[in-house]
Design an enzyme around this catalytic site. Structure first.
Site, PDB file in Angstrom:
ATOM      1  N   ASP A 480      -5.010  35.175  27.161  1.00 64.95           N
ATOM      2  CA  ASP A 480      -6.044  36.079  26.630  1.00 64.95           C
ATOM      3  C   ASP A 480      -6.566  37.014  27.718  1.00 64.95           C
ATOM      4  OD1 ASP A 480      -7.818  37.131  24.779  1.00 64.95           O
ATOM      5  OD2 ASP A 480      -8.459  35.170  24.059  1.00 64.95           O
ATOM      6  N   ASP A 550      -8.266  39.827  16.137  1.00 60.04           N
ATOM      7  CA  ASP A 550      -9.207  38.753  15.801  1.00 60.04           C
ATOM      8  C   ASP A 550      -9.604  38.828  14.335  1.00 60.04           C
ATOM      9  OD1 ASP A 550      -9.297  37.474  18.195  1.00 60.04           O
ATOM     10  OD2 ASP A 550     -11.143  38.421  18.902  1.00 60.04           O
TER      11      ASP A 550
HETATM   12  C1  GLA Z   1     -10.578  36.053  22.032  1.00 57.08           C
HETATM   13  C2  GLA Z   1      -9.338  35.801  21.198  1.00 57.08           C
HETATM   14  C3  GLA Z   1      -9.610  34.720  20.189  1.00 57.08           C
HETATM   15  C4  GLA Z   1     -10.057  33.463  20.881  1.00 57.08           C
HETATM   16  C5  GLA Z   1     -11.259  33.757  21.746  1.00 57.08           C
HETATM   17  C6  GLA Z   1     -11.632  32.575  22.603  1.00 57.08           C
HETATM   18  O1  GLA Z   1     -11.555  36.667  21.298  1.00 57.08           O
HETATM   19  O2  GLA Z   1      -8.916  36.978  20.591  1.00 57.08           O
HETATM   20  O3  GLA Z   1      -8.460  34.472  19.421  1.00 57.08           O
HETATM   21  O4  GLA Z   1      -8.999  32.965  21.653  1.00 57.08           O
HETATM   22  O5  GLA Z   1     -11.036  34.853  22.622  1.00 57.08           O
HETATM   23  O6  GLA Z   1     -12.705  32.830  23.415  1.00 57.08           O
END
Ligand code: GLA
Length: 735
Positions: A480, A550
């Site tokens: 990430d 997301d």
């Molecule tokens: C980001 C990612 C999510 C999740 C969060 C965790 O927003 O896109 O899928 O992994 O971080 O903090």
């Protein structure tokens, strides 16, 4: 096929069965583009395509040479300051402050295959027969600087890949103020620019604008390719559709700051420029040093946008992704993020994993919250080891063993490039973040960006990750990156080299990816950046799939996946079924629709599967069975967009197997309309003469009738309003 050099006319013709690209070396040593477009016959002389004009207000290149002005000719890698007033591809500042250069042809070579771009992601030709490369060497007599332009033409795809080397071959210090990867001048501007814009949770929506005098540009100065503007655009003829017409696609294989631009001059010429964004770039080049730009790829087709996309998909899967996973079927996964966020116990995780296994899921992914003091998003990033044994009594090693004992694979989340204050990493190395010492860094999601321009920082993170990955049963990593870069300054770097920081940062990210993927070649890497903020070909080189967004709401996802498909293969789009009401939009969509959208992607679930009732569990089990049965087709078939959610109150797309004996099409209703029209779905890519069965029925349909007469879309009734967000899937198999 390949590259022909006509010595008499000094013309170079790159061609395959679909495209031609013709360069002329001019008498004065400049390089001119004579043609780029549909394949034409080779011949010795296309010189007549060069505009010659003597016009008032024009600056000519040399005394006595009126009629030849840089202002009008179509150039390959243009400078600024000698009569061409359009956007230059490069600027080199010399010790006396001058930025004037005059590069001219020195030599060229043509060879089979394609060389690697050291330290950078780029397309490759596994076999030398797959591609031919032309390198043209240009020199500047005053500075002794050298520019090498590289062009690779792929033999079976209408693709040209370009990059540039800038070499300081002289004795003075030079500074590159701009070093784009490619520039091309097209002889008219009757195009619409198609590009992908967005923001968090609404990434890669399709936009179209007509080109006109002036500059149409997109790009990023956020330190990542960004959710806002993807490093891609296409120029399509106004009449071109998904299935017909001329389209020029341009894509930049890079994950940092980028610029893509089309400049139309008042004579209707169109200059396309692609490269690292010059606003945040400066590269000091001492004598003997070389700067290598990232690669830009050009796609040409006269079969519409679907053909352009299919070419990008093929190119990325066959000539860009390095992973052993590139053409494999991806495991059906469950990710705990939306179910638990950081608030989980080992028991809760094992409950989810047990229920998941029962339903046929193959991979469990533990998301954020497992490491250091990570109780919430103010803590923990940088400490990539378990310290909270209340949460995970036997650490990742113990949990991964329990998950694999259940018969599931195990995956883990990292955010390697970031640090929270208060961690061991931050306390020991407060100067390892990007920011000048005398300034206060701006936080984003309570975190700072590590200085990945420094090898010791990358190596430190590598060691921590290597330890976790080698010490447990891990077959998947989610990487990430949850903030953009500000205060981009590296404390270890001299003042003159600060302009390198953004680019060197991304090179550091690539280095870490390279080290990890070499050390763990069987691990499936999925990239992520607050969803899809770094969904670009640079990252795909290392990680063959990316978390698309997301936003897991099915209706939003239709748009996001539709836009993403313009460039990126379906197998690269992480797509999960999540709970309703949806966490990002509050919308409730049927479980069937959520599944029907996510199955066109690297499929999975992101919800508390233990909370589903019996009926929902049965439906999930059926979805998983269907996906597994057709996974090869769904993830690695040929993708066609059929109906755009950006234009209509419905969307549709389909996948066709390479031998056209199987296909799966999906039609999605957005908002239900009472007394709605009787819509039909016109399929694509089938064999017109073959007979197909649909959804297991005994009825027989010819390919041509499915494509040209279309499938009537079932509808429920005149006044029913409960058809919002309904979906229909059609499975076709040849008799
Ligand atoms: C980001 C990612 C999510 C999740 C969060 C965790 O927003 O896109 O899928 O992994 O971080 O903090």
């Amino acid at each position: 096929m390949g590259i022909i050099y006509h010595q008499n006319t000094q013309e170079l013709h790159l061609f395959n069965s679909e495209l031609s690209y013709i360069i002329k070396i001019q008498k004065n040593g400049g390089l001119m583009n004579l043609y780029y477009g549909k394949r034409i016959h080779d011949k010795e002389d296309f010189g007549y395509l060069q505009p010659q004009a003597s016009r008032p207000l024009t600056v000519y290149e040399s005394p006595g040479n009126s009629g030849y002005s840089l202002q009008y000719i179509r150039r390959e890698y243009p400078d600024y300051g000698r009569g061409d007033f359009r956007t230059p591809a490069y600027l080199i500042r010399q010790e006396n402050g001058s930025r004037i250069t005059a590069f001219s042809y020195d030599s060229h070579k043509i060879y089979r295959g394609k060389k690697k771009l050291e330290g950078l992601p780029a397309t490759y030709a596994e076999n030398d027969e797959d591609a031919d490369t032309l390198e043209i060497r240009l020199t500047d007599a005053v500075t002794n600087a050298v520019i090498v332009l590289s062009y690779t033409i792929f033999n079976k795809l209408p693709v040209i890949a370009r990059h540039v080397q800038l070499i300081n071959g002289g004795t003075q210090n030079l500074v590159l103020e701009r070093a784009l990867s490619a520039s091309i001048d097209l002889p008219d501007s009757d195009y619409e620019m198609v590009y992908l814009t967005g923001a968090w949770a609404r990434e890669r929506h399709v936009r179209t604008r007509k080109l006109d005098h002036g500059i149409s540009s997109i790009g990023s100065i956020r330190g990542a390719s960004s959710a806002e503007y993807n490093p891609f655009f296409a120029l399509k003829r106004p009449a071109a559709t998904e299935d017909t017409g001329e389209v020029y696609g341009f894509c930049f294989i890079y994950s940092g700051n980028h610029l893509e631009q089309a400049e139309v001059d008042t004579d209707q010429n169109c200059r396309v420029s692609i490269g690292i964004h010059p606003d945040t770039f400066e590269w000091a080049l001492t004598p003997g040093e070389t700067f290598v730009t990232p690669e830009a790829v050009f796609v040409y087709t006269d079969y519409g946008l679907n053909a352009m996309s299919q070419t990008f998909h093929c190119l990325f899967k066959e000539h860009l992704m390095q992973s052993t996973w590139k053409d494999r079927q991806r495991p059906v996964l469950i990710n705990n993020w939306e179910a638990t966020e950081m608030d989980f116990t080992e028991n809760k995780i094992l409950d989810i994993a047990t229920a998941a296994k029962d339903l046929g899921i193959e991979l469990f992914v533990l998301d954020d919250g497992w490491f250091g003091g990570r109780e919430d998003d103010t803590k923990g990033l940088g400490d990539w080891f378990v310290t909270n044994f209340d949460k995970l009594p036997e650490g990742i090693e113990g949990l991964s063993a329990k998950i694999t004992d259940l018969g599931l694979q195990f995956g883990l989340w990292f955010e390697p490039e970031m640090v929270n204050p208060g961690t061991k990493l931050y306390d020991e190395h407060p100067d390892w973040i990007l920011c000048p010492a005398e300034r206060t860094p701006s936080p984003g999601r309570n975190q700072y960006v590590l200085d990945f321009t420094r090898d010791e920082v990358v190596d430190y993170i590598y060691d921590l990750m290597e330890k976790v990955l080698s010490g447990a049963h891990i077959s998947y990593v989610k990487w990430d990156m949850n903030r953009y870069i500000t205060e981009c300054y590296s404390t270890g770097t001299p003042a003159l080299s600060q302009g390198k920081t953004f680019h060197k940062y991304i090179l550091g990210v690539y280095r870490l990816y390279e080290k990890l993927t070499l050390r763990f070649p069987d691990i499936l890497f999925e990239s992520c950046a607050s969803g899809g903020a770094r969904f670009d070909p640079g990252i795909l080189y290392y990680a063959p799939q990316a978390w698309t967004s997301d936003d897991t709401d099915a209706v939003e996802r239709i748009k996001i996946q539709y836009g993403t498909s313009l460039v990126y293969p379906v197998s690269s789009m992480g797509a999960h079924v999540s709970q309703v009401p949806n966490q990002q939009t509050g919308r409730c969509t049927p479980l069937k629709t959520r599944g029907d959208v996510a199955m066109f992607g690297a499929f999975g679930y992101e919800l508390d599967i233990t909370a589903l009732d019996k009926e929902e569990k049965t439906a999930v089990k059926e979805q998983i069975t269907f996906v597994k049965k057709h996974r090869l087709l769904l993830q690695h078939g040929t993708f066609y967009r059929l109906k755009s959610p950006f234009r209509e109150n419905a969307a549709a797309w389909m996948m066709v197997s390479p031998d056209r004996t199987e296909a799966i099409a999906a039609y999605y209703n957005l908002l239900g309309t009472p007394n709605c029209r009787f819509d039909r779905l016109f399929l694509r890519g089938l064999d017109p003469d073959r007979k197909y069965h649909m959804n297991g029925s005994t009825e027989v349909y010819y390919g041509d009738e499915l494509m040209y007469a279309g499938i009537p879309i079932p509808h429920t009734g005149v006044c029913e309003s409960n058809v919002d967000f309904s979906s229909f899937v059609f499975y076709l198999s040849a008799l």
